[in-house]
Design a protein around this motif. Structure first.
Motif, mmCIF file in Angstrom:
data_model
loop_
_atom_site.group_PDB
_atom_site.id
_atom_site.type_symbol
_atom_site.label_atom_id
_atom_site.label_comp_id
_atom_site.label_asym_id
_atom_site.label_seq_id
_atom_site.Cartn_x
_atom_site.Cartn_y
_atom_site.Cartn_z
ATOM 1 N N PRO A 1 3.775 -9.483 4.060
ATOM 2 C CA PRO A 1 4.563 -8.657 3.137
ATOM 3 C C PRO A 1 3.719 -7.676 2.333
ATOM 4 C CG PRO A 1 4.390 -10.911 2.318
ATOM 5 C CD PRO A 1 3.863 -10.923 3.712
ATOM 6 N N LEU A 2 2.432 -7.978 2.124
ATOM 7 C CA LEU A 2 1.567 -7.071 1.373
ATOM 8 C C LEU A 2 1.278 -5.798 2.164
ATOM 9 C CD1 LEU A 2 -1.001 -9.569 -0.205
ATOM 10 C CD2 LEU A 2 1.104 -8.647 -1.200
ATOM 11 N N ILE A 3 1.323 -5.888 3.492
ATOM 12 C CA ILE A 3 1.147 -4.711 4.332
ATOM 13 C C ILE A 3 2.489 -4.053 4.626
ATOM 14 C CG2 ILE A 3 0.408 -3.926 6.624
ATOM 15 C CD1 ILE A 3 -1.771 -6.056 6.528
ATOM 16 N N ASP A 4 3.514 -4.879 4.799
ATOM 17 C CA ASP A 4 4.850 -4.374 5.112
ATOM 18 C C ASP A 4 5.475 -3.631 3.934
ATOM 19 O OD1 ASP A 4 6.291 -4.212 7.395
ATOM 20 O OD2 ASP A 4 7.325 -6.127 7.174
ATOM 21 N N GLU A 5 5.355 -4.214 2.741
ATOM 22 C CA GLU A 5 5.886 -3.599 1.513
ATOM 23 C C GLU A 5 4.777 -3.567 0.476
ATOM 24 O OE1 GLU A 5 8.774 -2.240 0.960
ATOM 25 O OE2 GLU A 5 9.707 -2.736 2.884
ATOM 26 N N PRO A 6 3.811 -2.682 0.625
ATOM 27 C CA PRO A 6 2.601 -2.711 -0.219
ATOM 28 C C PRO A 6 2.908 -2.521 -1.698
ATOM 29 C CG PRO A 6 2.743 -0.655 1.026
ATOM 30 C CD PRO A 6 3.797 -1.550 1.568
ATOM 31 N N PRO A 7 2.456 -3.446 -2.544
ATOM 32 C CA PRO A 7 2.687 -3.334 -3.986
ATOM 33 C C PRO A 7 1.804 -2.281 -4.653
ATOM 34 C CG PRO A 7 1.380 -5.277 -3.525
ATOM 35 C CD PRO A 7 1.760 -4.698 -2.193
ATOM 36 N N TRP A 8 0.899 -1.687 -3.892
ATOM 37 C CA TRP A 8 -0.004 -0.657 -4.441
ATOM 38 C C TRP A 8 0.357 0.739 -3.957
ATOM 39 C CZ3 TRP A 8 -2.323 -5.368 -2.874
ATOM 40 C CH2 TRP A 8 -2.319 -5.566 -1.494
ATOM 41 N N THR A 9 1.570 0.917 -3.463
ATOM 42 C CA THR A 9 2.069 2.235 -3.086
ATOM 43 C C THR A 9 3.444 2.428 -3.703
ATOM 44 O OG1 THR A 9 0.891 2.154 -0.966
ATOM 45 C CG2 THR A 9 2.682 3.756 -1.172
ATOM 46 N N ARG A 10 3.670 3.598 -4.299
ATOM 47 C CA ARG A 10 4.973 3.847 -4.910
ATOM 48 C C ARG A 10 5.402 5.294 -4.657
ATOM 49 N NH1 ARG A 10 3.282 3.567 -11.358
ATOM 50 N NH2 ARG A 10 2.409 5.685 -11.543
ATOM 51 N N ARG A 11 6.719 5.480 -4.671
ATOM 52 C CA ARG A 11 7.327 6.793 -4.489
ATOM 53 C C ARG A 11 8.227 7.034 -5.687
ATOM 54 N NH1 ARG A 11 12.291 8.426 -2.183
ATOM 55 N NH2 ARG A 11 12.235 10.465 -1.116
#
Length: 449
Positions: free
Chosen positions: A291-301
């Motif tokens: 999940p850290l790669i699938d929905e990275p908590p360090w990327t945002r839009r």
């Protein structure tokens, strides 16, 4: 601003530091400026060798009840912070000199002294104490506030202990950063006793889990993904400011713990069997990385105002701050993303891990979810992932059982996490919180501390 940034700023502002260069031509590039600063740092030290020995020898672990005391803050909020700054400066110097080869190995006197004095376990035990204070004394007691109770956080906010609270929380970040530098070396993992290794694996697992919880249910990540507006920030109460500061520090610490997990997996062979079992079976670091790669908590839009117009921008968390990234550069791997991929590399390509890891249908499905991210752009940046891609291609053709938890010797031992149990078992956290306020926080304020 990180400790390294603060130190570099001080170097620029002080004209009397030996070895520093104060006249920097405007046409110099950023790299030339950084080399200029490094020249000055090479001539100096935040902590001398003799002082490092004295500080390290005096380190002792603290119980949860002692976290926040003046003695604790002096030792870990000041002295260990200085050790961490010196260790980071040394690591940066070695990187500039081409790595930690033998001629520069002796310069790591902070790490060397911690290992020689047997204080690694002390640092880990104190890390667990600060985490327990954050989770059970500060954070859990915050829940009483909404029910009309009087939590430790609300009492600290009313009494004016916001800065002391922030310093306590920062200690956890400092310890994780220092442990990252220590565990970068294989011999450090070899020196860890079984209890400390198991405790650190469990700590990394909790940190990864806190980042992997979906945003809709994750207040910590949601605050990063959906930052408050300036109007909302100015309208906060003192308690809300403390809560936001806690969430920000908790996020930084959790992100740093990903690197810690990577080093534990890189030196997997040197860990005790109990720690190996918890990495592969109890917590399943491989699946936790998905999940850290699938929905990275360090990327945002997010949407921002630019030139009077609302535009959509992408940002990534790099070097402890959010940085805008052009859409064309989104596939460039950041340090956070690289740590996740390297963890997967070590766990899938290590022969010992392959032998102990019990594949089943669920694990196979989770791992194959990552195959789509291994494109040419990613492989060019991390060539070692070619081996991971080959492993996944082979895995896709394999037939695995429906359910299995492991095999071989991994099932013969399950070490109990005694180090953390001793800290938290049988505690009345409400009483601990009230006792702490009466004995520690009620006697000082931010103005008099």
């Amino acid at each position: 601003m990180t400790s390294d940034d603060s130190w570099a700023q001080a170097m620029r502002e002080d004209n009397n530091l030996p070895g520093s260069r104060t006249e920097i031509r405007s046409e110099q590039t950023k790299n030339e400026r950084m080399r200029t600063i490094s020249d000055g740092i090479d001539m100096m030290a935040v902590v001398s060798v003799d002082e490092v020995e004295r500080i390290v020898d005096s380190l002792e672990s603290y119980s949860v009840e002692e976290v926040g005391s003046s003695s604790f803050l002096y030792t870990y909020g000041y002295q260990v912070e200085r050790l961490s700054m010196q260790a980071h400066i040394t690591a940066q110097q070695q990187q500039q000199h081409g790595g930690s080869n033998s001629e520069h190995h002796d310069d790591e006197y902070v790490v060397e002294q911690i290992l020689a004095s047997g204080k690694l376990t002390v640092l880990i035990r104190t890390l667990l104490a600060v985490e327990a204070w954050r989770l059970y004394v500060l954070q859990e007691q915050e829940q009483d506030e909404g029910q009309g109770g009087s939590s430790l956080a609300s009492q600290m906010a009313q009494h004016g202990n916001a800065l002391r609270c922030a310093f306590i929380l920062h200690v956890e970040t400092t310890l994780v950063g220092l442990l990252n530098l220590i565990l970068y070396r294989r011999e450090s993992c070899e020196q860890m006793d079984g209890e400390a290794a198991v405790a650190l694996v469990d700590y990394c697992s909790r940190s990864m889990a806190s980042l992997a919880i979906p945003v809709s249910e994750n207040e910590m990540v949601r605050r990063q993904k959906e930052p408050a507006t300036a109007i909302d920030m100015t309208a906060r109460s003192r308690l809300e400011e403390m809560r936001d500061a806690r969430l920000d520090t908790e996020y930084r610490t959790a992100v740093s713990a990903i690197s810690l997990a990577r080093y534990l997996c890189e030196h997997f062979d040197s860990l005790v069997l109990g720690a190996q079992t918890r990495i592969l079976d109890t917590h399943d670091f491989l699946v936790m990385m998905t999940p850290l790669i699938d929905e990275p908590p360090w990327t945002r839009r997010r949407k921002i105002l630019k030139g009077g117009m609302t535009v959509v921008v992408w940002e990534k968390y790099m070097d402890y701050k959010w940085t805008e990234v052009p859409a064309s550069d989104l596939l460039e791997i950041t340090k956070c993303e690289a740590q996740c991929w390297l963890t997967i590399f070590h766990l899938t390509c290590n022969s010992v891990c392959k032998k102990q890891y019990g594949l089943n249908v669920f694990r196979k499905e989770q791992l194959l979810r990552l195959r789509k991210y291994l494109n040419d752009i990613v492989l060019d940046q991390l060539p070692v992932l070619v081996d991971v891609m080959r492993y996944m291609d082979e895995l896709s053709l394999m037939s695995v059982p429906e359910s299995v938890t492991g095999h071989g010797s991994a099932l013969l031992m399950q070490q109990v996490p005694m180090m953390r149990d001793v800290l938290i078992r049988g505690r009345d956290w409400t009483k601990v919180a009230q006792q702490q306020f009466d004995d520690i926080f009620s006697t000082v304020t931010d103005a008099t501390d």
